[in-house]
Design a protein around this motif. Structure first.
Motif, PDB file in Angstrom:
ATOM      1  N   TRP A  97       0.855  -1.188   0.000  1.00  0.00           N
ATOM      2  CA  TRP A  97       0.000   0.000   0.000  1.00  0.00           C
ATOM      3  C   TRP A  97       0.889   1.235   0.000  1.00  0.00           C
ATOM      4  CZ3 TRP A  97      -5.188  -0.674  -0.374  1.00  0.00           C
ATOM      5  CH2 TRP A  97      -5.742  -1.887   0.058  1.00  0.00           C
TER       6      TRP A  97
ATOM      7  N   CYS B   7       0.530  -6.766  -0.852  1.00  0.00           N
ATOM      8  CA  CYS B   7      -0.721  -6.114  -0.450  1.00  0.00           C
ATOM      9  C   CYS B   7      -1.698  -5.996  -1.624  1.00  0.00           C
ATOM     10  CB  CYS B   7      -0.443  -4.729   0.130  1.00  0.00           C
ATOM     11  SG  CYS B   7       0.598  -4.767   1.609  1.00  0.00           S
ATOM     12  N   HIS B  31       0.548 -13.232   5.682  1.00  0.00           N
ATOM     13  CA  HIS B  31       0.592 -11.817   5.305  1.00  0.00           C
ATOM     14  C   HIS B  31      -0.235 -10.980   6.288  1.00  0.00           C
ATOM     15  CE1 HIS B  31       0.896  -8.483   2.203  1.00  0.00           C
ATOM     16  NE2 HIS B  31       0.000  -8.022   3.067  1.00  0.00           N
ATOM     17  N   CYS B  35       0.886  -7.744   8.430  1.00  0.00           N
ATOM     18  CA  CYS B  35       0.544  -6.480   7.772  1.00  0.00           C
ATOM     19  C   CYS B  35      -0.715  -5.862   8.371  1.00  0.00           C
ATOM     20  CB  CYS B  35       0.363  -6.726   6.271  1.00  0.00           C
ATOM     21  SG  CYS B  35      -0.071  -5.221   5.364  1.00  0.00           S
ATOM     22  N   CYS B  38      -3.355  -4.518   5.706  1.00  0.00           N
ATOM     23  CA  CYS B  38      -4.273  -5.490   5.106  1.00  0.00           C
ATOM     24  C   CYS B  38      -5.291  -5.994   6.134  1.00  0.00           C
ATOM     25  CB  CYS B  38      -3.506  -6.647   4.466  1.00  0.00           C
ATOM     26  SG  CYS B  38      -2.743  -6.157   2.893  1.00  0.00           S
TER      27      CYS B  38
HETATM   28 ZN   LIG Z   1      -0.550  -6.104   3.242  1.00  0.00          ZN
END
Ligand SMILES: [Zn+2]
Lengths: 188, 76
Positions: A97, B7, B31, B35, B38
């Motif tokens: 992102w 992502c 992930h 993260c 996310c």
């Molecule tokens: Zn991510």
């Protein structure tokens, strides 16, 4: 069964809001409410009384909404092409992102945010900004709760394309809501 | 070959998994563990779905003209 003359006052507003939230077009919503009540009137012999009149009429309205969206989807297929370019800038080269695209914290309790009527209004406004095919996919899937196969059929698109439409809808809605709903008040 | 989805991959996979109802793969779960963005995205998908599924309250009403027109159409 109640007197049909009382239906517009008794059910009109609720049916209208239901249709408007899905069609985003007041005129079309009005027409579908009228068609719904006329259909209900003509088939009133078939009303079993097992559900409430409103539930029964909402069922009729739902089918009319599906038909309407299907017609619209056919027309839209000939019209504007949605290339998904608006997802640019959300992700960096490495697939992470970007700073501006990264999801904000909407609070730990999803149900709580979703319960607010103001949030629902903001969501509707964001839905208005979507291209028709993208909005329709979201309406059928998340508002009407149709399964993916039924959605794809209703919109006349293959299932992998439906997944793309839903993805775009969600990405754009969350982005729009972050700007309109979750954005901190600008300092004055 | 990438060991874990990035992502961008995750965003479309989480959307797709929401519709198919499939379980997340090990890579996807790893992930998410690592993260926060996310994880937030996944919450956002839930919020969107929950808010959309709620019946609309309040908002605009059917106009008096439309109601009169419908009454006429009902022959009342
Ligand atoms: Zn991510």
């Amino acid at each position: 069964m109640t007197d049909p003359a009382a239906w517009p006052d008794a059910y009109g507003d609720r049916l209208f809001r239901y249709a408007l939230s899905r069609l985003r077009d007041a005129r079309a919503a009005e027409e579908l409410v009228q068609e719904t009540l006329v259909t209900a009137f003509r088939s009133r012999d078939r009303f079993q009384g097992a559900s409430s009149e409103l539930t029964w009429m909402t069922g009729i309205l739902r089918n009319k909404i599906f038909e309407h969206l299907r017609r619209q989807a056919k027309e839209a297929a000939l019209g504007a092409v949605d290339d998904g370019a608006r997802e640019d800038g959300l992700f960096a080269e490495d697939g992470h992102w970007t700073k501006s695209g990264a999801p904000a914290d909407w609070g730990g309790e999803p149900a709580k945010a979703a319960e607010s009527a103001e949030f629902a209004a903001a969501l509707r406004a964001c839905l208005d900004a979507l291209t028709p095919a993208v909005a329709q996919a979201f309406v059928l899937r998340e508002m009407e709760g149709l399964g993916p196969a039924a959605c794809a059929e209703a919109l006349g698109v293959p299932s992998n394309h439906l997944a793309v439409l839903l993805y775009r809808a969600r990405m754009r809605l969350r982005r729009c809501l972050e700007r309109s709903w979750f954005a901190p008040e600008p300092a004055r | 070959m990438k060991l874990l989805p990035d992502c961008r991959d995750m965003s479309s996979r989480l959307s797709e998994a929401r519709d198919s109802g499939r379980a997340l793969t090990l890579g996807e779960r790893l992930h998410l563990l690592m993260c926060a963005w996310c994880r937030r995205f996944r919450v956002q998908l839930d919020v969107l779905g929950l808010a959309a599924a709620r019946a609309p309250e309040g908002g605009p009403s059917l106009s008096a003209e439309a109601k009169a027109r419908i009454r006429r159409a009902l022959g009342a």
